[in-house]
Scaffold this motif. Structure first.
Motif, mmCIF file in Angstrom:
data_model
loop_
_atom_site.group_PDB
_atom_site.id
_atom_site.type_symbol
_atom_site.label_atom_id
_atom_site.label_comp_id
_atom_site.label_asym_id
_atom_site.label_seq_id
_atom_site.Cartn_x
_atom_site.Cartn_y
_atom_site.Cartn_z
ATOM 1 N N ILE A 195 0.852 -1.177 0.000
ATOM 2 C CA ILE A 195 0.000 0.000 0.000
ATOM 3 C C ILE A 195 0.893 1.234 0.000
ATOM 4 O O ILE A 195 1.810 1.339 0.813
ATOM 5 N N ARG A 196 0.614 2.157 -0.905
ATOM 6 C CA ARG A 196 1.360 3.422 -0.947
ATOM 7 C C ARG A 196 0.487 4.537 -0.383
ATOM 8 O O ARG A 196 -0.627 4.766 -0.850
ATOM 9 N N VAL A 197 1.018 5.209 0.624
ATOM 10 C CA VAL A 197 0.383 6.384 1.215
ATOM 11 C C VAL A 197 1.141 7.598 0.682
ATOM 12 O O VAL A 197 2.360 7.682 0.802
ATOM 13 N N THR A 198 0.410 8.531 0.086
ATOM 14 C CA THR A 198 1.016 9.713 -0.528
ATOM 15 C C THR A 198 0.500 10.971 0.155
ATOM 16 O O THR A 198 -0.690 11.102 0.414
ATOM 17 N N ILE A 199 1.443 11.869 0.435
ATOM 18 C CA ILE A 199 1.096 13.188 0.965
ATOM 19 C C ILE A 199 1.619 14.214 -0.023
ATOM 20 O O ILE A 199 2.805 14.211 -0.369
ATOM 21 N N ASP A 200 0.719 15.075 -0.489
ATOM 22 C CA ASP A 200 1.084 16.172 -1.400
ATOM 23 C C ASP A 200 0.906 17.494 -0.668
ATOM 24 O O ASP A 200 -0.128 17.708 -0.029
ATOM 25 N N ALA A 201 1.891 18.366 -0.787
ATOM 26 C CA ALA A 201 1.758 19.733 -0.275
ATOM 27 C C ALA A 201 1.250 20.587 -1.421
ATOM 28 O O ALA A 201 2.020 21.110 -2.226
ATOM 29 N N ALA A 202 -0.065 20.694 -1.523
ATOM 30 C CA ALA A 202 -0.691 21.341 -2.673
ATOM 31 C C ALA A 202 -0.543 22.855 -2.647
ATOM 32 O O ALA A 202 -0.385 23.480 -3.689
ATOM 33 N N ASN A 203 -0.615 23.434 -1.448
ATOM 34 C CA ASN A 203 -0.550 24.890 -1.363
ATOM 35 C C ASN A 203 -0.221 25.280 0.071
ATOM 36 O O ASN A 203 -1.029 25.079 0.965
ATOM 37 N N LEU A 204 0.977 25.826 0.278
ATOM 38 C CA LEU A 204 1.398 26.252 1.614
ATOM 39 C C LEU A 204 1.665 27.748 1.618
ATOM 40 O O LEU A 204 2.111 28.304 0.621
ATOM 41 N N ASP A 205 1.439 28.372 2.770
ATOM 42 C CA ASP A 205 1.765 29.797 2.897
ATOM 43 C C ASP A 205 3.141 29.996 3.529
ATOM 44 O O ASP A 205 3.506 31.094 3.909
ATOM 45 N N ARG A 206 3.895 28.924 3.657
ATOM 46 C CA ARG A 206 5.233 28.941 4.244
ATOM 47 C C ARG A 206 6.101 27.938 3.502
ATOM 48 O O ARG A 206 5.600 27.176 2.672
ATOM 49 N N ALA A 207 7.379 27.928 3.800
ATOM 50 C CA ALA A 207 8.311 27.047 3.081
ATOM 51 C C ALA A 207 8.027 25.569 3.342
ATOM 52 O O ALA A 207 8.163 24.738 2.450
ATOM 53 N N GLU A 208 7.642 25.227 4.576
ATOM 54 C CA GLU A 208 7.350 23.829 4.893
ATOM 55 C C GLU A 208 6.310 23.747 5.998
ATOM 56 O O GLU A 208 6.123 24.693 6.760
ATOM 57 N N GLN A 209 5.635 22.590 6.052
ATOM 58 C CA GLN A 209 4.548 22.386 7.007
ATOM 59 C C GLN A 209 4.821 21.115 7.815
ATOM 60 O O GLN A 209 4.980 20.039 7.243
#
Length: 186
Positions: free
Chosen positions: A159-173
């Motif tokens: 099983i592959r779990v994917t997290i996408d940072a689609a739109n951030l107001d900072r460099a990283e979350q």
């Protein structure tokens, strides 16, 4: 579960506690409202520690926990989990993945108030079907708590779990990810 330690104390983030409580709740059955998980009537359901945490003698699933991790704007992170019967000890075919992050307050009067949009999705290797969180048929652009329940994960699946940072107001979350199922603890 591997826990970061500081001064001989387990140091979970607030996000991690939220993932534990949100990963294992069970559906509340009632004639007064719908029977959908993640709706405005029952939220994610009734909190159940026996369905949230691997407890020796009480259940047979494993758990994987990623806490205090960060993702950069536009980045995609993939985590692969091998499903196993653990020599017959794990018989539950349910795989759950829960992603939580602390989102800053939206603007006063906002309609779409999510500031930092992370997206969780799950898929089995060898299949093109993508499972989206919170009972949706596509990515969730509203919530900072996202959970996918896959009811047919069997021994031999990856099983592959994917997290996408689609739109951030900072460099990283920063975020926490908690996964349960017939996977080795890590």
């Amino acid at each position: 579960i591997t826990v970061s330690r500081h001064n001989d104390c387990a140091c979970f983030s607030a996000n991690s506690y939220h993932t534990f409580c949100t990963n294992g709740p069970q559906l509340i059955y009632s004639s007064h409202f719908s029977l959908r998980i993640a709706d405005n009537n029952q939220g994610f359901g009734r909190v159940s520690l026996v369905d949230s945490l691997p407890l020796n003698g009480a259940n047979s699933f494993g758990a994987s926990f990623i806490d205090k991790a960060t993702i950069k704007n536009g980045e995609t992170l993939d985590f692969d989990f091998d499903i196993s019967s653990n020599e017959g000890r794990c018989t539950d075919n349910e795989f759950r993945a829960t992603l939580v992050w602390a989102d800053p307050p939206g603007a006063t009067g906002c309609v779409r108030c999510l500031v930092n949009d992370l997206d969780l999705s799950v898929r089995k290797f060898g299949s093109s079907r993508v499972y989206y969180p919170n009972g949706l048929g596509s990515r969730d652009t509203t919530n900072n708590v996202e959970r996918v329940i896959l009811g047919n994960a069997v021994a031999g699946d990856t099983i592959r779990v994917t997290i996408d940072a689609a739109n951030l107001d900072r460099a990283e979350q920063p975020f926490a990810l908690y996964v349960t199922g017939c996977t080795p603890n890590r």
